[in-house]
Design an enzyme around this catalytic site. Sequence first.
Site, mmCIF file in Angstrom:
data_model
loop_
_atom_site.group_PDB
_atom_site.id
_atom_site.type_symbol
_atom_site.label_atom_id
_atom_site.label_comp_id
_atom_site.label_asym_id
_atom_site.label_seq_id
_atom_site.Cartn_x
_atom_site.Cartn_y
_atom_site.Cartn_z
ATOM 1 N N HIS A 128 0.838 -1.205 0.000
ATOM 2 C CA HIS A 128 0.000 0.000 0.000
ATOM 3 C C HIS A 128 0.876 1.259 0.000
ATOM 4 C CE1 HIS A 128 -2.746 3.168 0.938
ATOM 5 N NE2 HIS A 128 -1.989 3.476 1.995
ATOM 6 N N HIS A 133 1.344 4.922 -2.688
ATOM 7 C CA HIS A 133 1.673 6.341 -2.441
ATOM 8 C C HIS A 133 2.862 6.867 -3.245
ATOM 9 C CE1 HIS A 133 -1.016 7.466 0.866
ATOM 10 N NE2 HIS A 133 -0.837 6.254 1.358
ATOM 11 N N GLU A 174 -5.825 9.278 0.069
ATOM 12 C CA GLU A 174 -6.034 7.818 0.069
ATOM 13 C C GLU A 174 -7.106 7.379 -0.929
ATOM 14 O OE1 GLU A 174 -4.195 5.790 1.398
ATOM 15 O OE2 GLU A 174 -3.295 6.609 3.188
ATOM 16 N N SER A 193 -3.914 0.369 -4.170
ATOM 17 C CA SER A 193 -3.161 -0.764 -3.609
ATOM 18 C C SER A 193 -4.120 -1.926 -3.331
ATOM 19 C CB SER A 193 -2.472 -0.353 -2.306
ATOM 20 O OG SER A 193 -3.463 -0.003 -1.345
#
Length: 287
Positions: A128, A133, A174, A193
């Site tokens: 993730h 990111h 997010e 993700s």
Amino acid sequence: MENYPNLRGDYSDMAPDYTISQDWDRYTVEEHARWRMLYARQAKLLKRYAAQEFIDGTAALDAGDGIPDLEIASARLAAKTGWRLVAVPGLIPETDFFAHLERRQFPVTNWIRGADEIDYLVEPDIFHDFFGHVPLLFNPVFADYMQLYGEKGAEANRLGTSKILVRLYWYMVEFGLIRTGDGLKAYGAGMLSSAAETRFSIKDNSPNRLCFDLKRVMRTRYRIDDFQETYFVLDSFEQLFEATHRDFAPLYELVQRQPEITPDQIVAGDRVITLGDGSWKQRRAAA
Ligand SMILES: C[C@H](O)[C@H](O)[C@H]1CNc2nc(N)[nH]c(=O)c2N1
Ligand SMILES: N[C@@H](Cc1ccccc1)C(=O)O
Ligand SMILES: [Fe+2]
């Protein structure tokens, strides 16, 4: 941190800023294979579901062969936008998280999800944090936004008011969507993700998809344990940067005084209307 049901990771030998050494050599063959499987599967979805800026960053990272060595990836990223990667044992307190962003340092969890949570897991793992990111940190506008976010975070922590800022991170870093000439695309790390949420956020007709509105984002609670009920859609990353830079502080006072709303509610003037069957609240209460 208090929100997450079960904290994992080895926090025993970390520095005061929560950083640890990644110990890249200790990853097992099986963990590298799991990374390759996750990566190959998610990379297949990017063309159809991900924003071009995200795809470009993924190409620059070229991390499909196995769990990345953060020092190597960090040098490549630093050359592009001055961001660096640091290893952490998992979720870290908001104060420390914001402080890293303020210094253009992104904390990357050092463990990888288990075989039984491949499609979705509640806590951030290395897939993730890195796959989700890092690609957008190659984009100059988003790279600056994330540092601005860290600066606002430090300020919000001093004011003891980071809850509202965390909503902005949650919805726009997010779980953000962006409108492009090629239709709606995902750029949020939390979707990209998770193969299951990537598809859900674009294809499913159950979530709300609302035009980005900073005040509404600041007022809206979010889920940490399931797909989101509401996604916000940007016209551009500049829109997010400008709104945050210009309006966050002035709006902050106003939002503080207004009742928070749940994702299945809309605000019409001074009325709050609950959409659907209100199941969000029951589910939330149950969570
Ligand atoms: C911004 C907000 O505080 C968010 O929940 C933070 C908290 N701590 C974190 N800690 C790590 N390691 N990774 C993250 O993405 C976050 N997210
Ligand atoms: N749910 C994401 C991980 C994540 C954890 C915490 C916040 C956002 C995203 C995934 O499955 O990959
Ligand atoms: Fe994240």
